[in-house]
Design an enzyme around this catalytic site. Structure first.
Site, PDB file in Angstrom:
ATOM      1  N   ASP A 105       0.530  -1.182  -0.388  1.00  0.00           N
ATOM      2  CA  ASP A 105      -0.122  -0.082  -0.046  1.00  0.00           C
ATOM      3  C   ASP A 105       0.706   0.889  -0.017  1.00  0.00           C
ATOM      4  O   ASP A 105       1.522   1.488  -0.761  1.00  0.00           O
ATOM      5  CB  ASP A 105      -0.755  -0.004   1.334  1.00  0.00           C
ATOM      6  CG  ASP A 105      -2.029   1.189   1.218  1.00  0.00           C
ATOM      7  OD1 ASP A 105      -3.234   0.901   0.877  1.00  0.00           O
ATOM      8  OD2 ASP A 105      -1.588   2.026   1.663  1.00  0.00           O
ATOM      9  N   HIS A 270      -6.821  -7.067   0.926  1.00  0.00           N
ATOM     10  CA  HIS A 270      -6.334  -5.397   0.594  1.00  0.00           C
ATOM     11  C   HIS A 270      -4.502  -6.400   1.334  1.00  0.00           C
ATOM     12  O   HIS A 270      -4.132  -5.889   1.776  1.00  0.00           O
ATOM     13  CB  HIS A 270      -6.476  -4.424   1.277  1.00  0.00           C
ATOM     14  CG  HIS A 270      -6.018  -3.604   1.124  1.00  0.00           C
ATOM     15  ND1 HIS A 270      -5.368  -3.681   0.002  1.00  0.00           N
ATOM     16  CD2 HIS A 270      -4.974  -2.700   1.269  1.00  0.00           C
ATOM     17  CE1 HIS A 270      -3.806  -2.092  -0.231  1.00  0.00           C
ATOM     18  NE2 HIS A 270      -4.642  -1.620   1.331  1.00  0.00           N
TER      19      HIS A 270
END
Length: 292
Positions: A105, A270
């Protein structure tokens, strides 16, 4: 929250900003960079598995966790170039000139900038579930862009987004942990509380990080794209399959930046380093083996 078996240091990064970093193991250096809204603790189930073959270096990014949170004096304060320089400097301070770099990320965006700006130092680059900054904005359009609503909020000029988020900070950060945790079991109550508390204490710096990605970071990416600059080291990317939902070919977007690319989809959400740590550890080990 600390990683078991790791020693902790406070090491100056760019412009003397103190970076909190956990270190353990022996061998070639590998740096693990966390994402949002997390801290270095996201690597708690991965980092220990690498210490038998690597010196594992796990920092909190500037503005996050226990690292310093300088005021946003200008767009460069939280640019990915500045944050990449933090990483390069702390690794040198620990006695390593070259290192592998794995980012998730936000940490992956720092990793890309480190690879572009420090190609002689970054031996290989691993990316978890993100696109390069320039491409992230390019694929968002129409109603599908609502998935990135927080990026648009935090891209606004300083003042209003910080006040809006601070008014409901716990709920704001918890919403991402809940929405992006596919089965709701990835985080223990202790870990969830740590992430929320750490982020609540870092609203201004987190917003500044995101604001940079809608401004100065984009400018840097455009200059690199226009000049044909690419990542010269081996690059591995693992991602969930959100590209098909949003209508783009993520592998092709990465290939434009990384000629020496391996790309694979993973059946995970994620927060894959915490949801599927064994798979992420294997991915890192395979990528690292390319340079041995």
């Amino acid at each position: 929250m600390k990683l078991d078996g790791f020693d902790y240091h406070c090491i100056p990064g760019e412009t003397g900003v103190d970076i909190n970093v956990a270190v353990a193991g022996r061998g070639p250096a590998i740096v693990l960079l966390h994402g949002f809204p997390q801290t270095h603790a996201m690597w708690r189930n991965v980092a220990p598995e690498l210490t038998d073959r690597h010196t594992v270096i796990v920092p909190d990014l500037r503005g996050y966790g226990a690292s310093a949170k300088p005021l946003e004096a200008g767009p460069e304060t939280y640019s990915k170039r500045t944050m990449a320089n933090d990483v390069a400097q702390l690794v040198r301070a620990l006695g390593h000139e070259r290192f592998g770099l794995i980012g998730h990320d936000r940490g992956a965006l720092v990793g890309v900038r480190a690879g572009l700006d420090h190609p002689g130092a970054v031996q290989y680059l691993g990316i978890l579930d993100v696109l390069p900054t320039l491409d992230s904005w390019g694929v968002l359009h129409g109603v599908d862009a609502k998935v990135a609503w927080h990026m648009y909020l935090m891209a606004q000029p300083a003042g209003l987004p910080e006040r809006m988020i601070a008014a409901v900070a716990s709920d704001f950060f918890a919403s991402f942990l809940d929405a992006w945790d596919t089965d709701g079991t990835t985080f223990t109550p202790e870990v969830r509380k740590h992430y929320i508390d750490s982020s609540v204490a870092a609203v201004d710096s987190i917003v500044a990080d995101y604001r940079a990605s809608a401004g100065i970071d984009l400018d840097m990416d455009r200059k690199d794209r226009d000049s044909g600059r690419t990542l010269t080291m081996p690059v591995g990317v693992i991602s969930q399959d959100w590209g098909s939902q949003l209508g783009f070919d993520a592998a092709a977007l990465w290939k434009a930046w990384a000629p020496d690319l391996t790309y694979e989809l993973i059946d995970a959400g994620h927060f894959m380093a915490e949801e599927r740590p064994a798979d992420v550890t294997r991915f890192i080990s395979k990528l690292a083996a390319v340079t041995l």
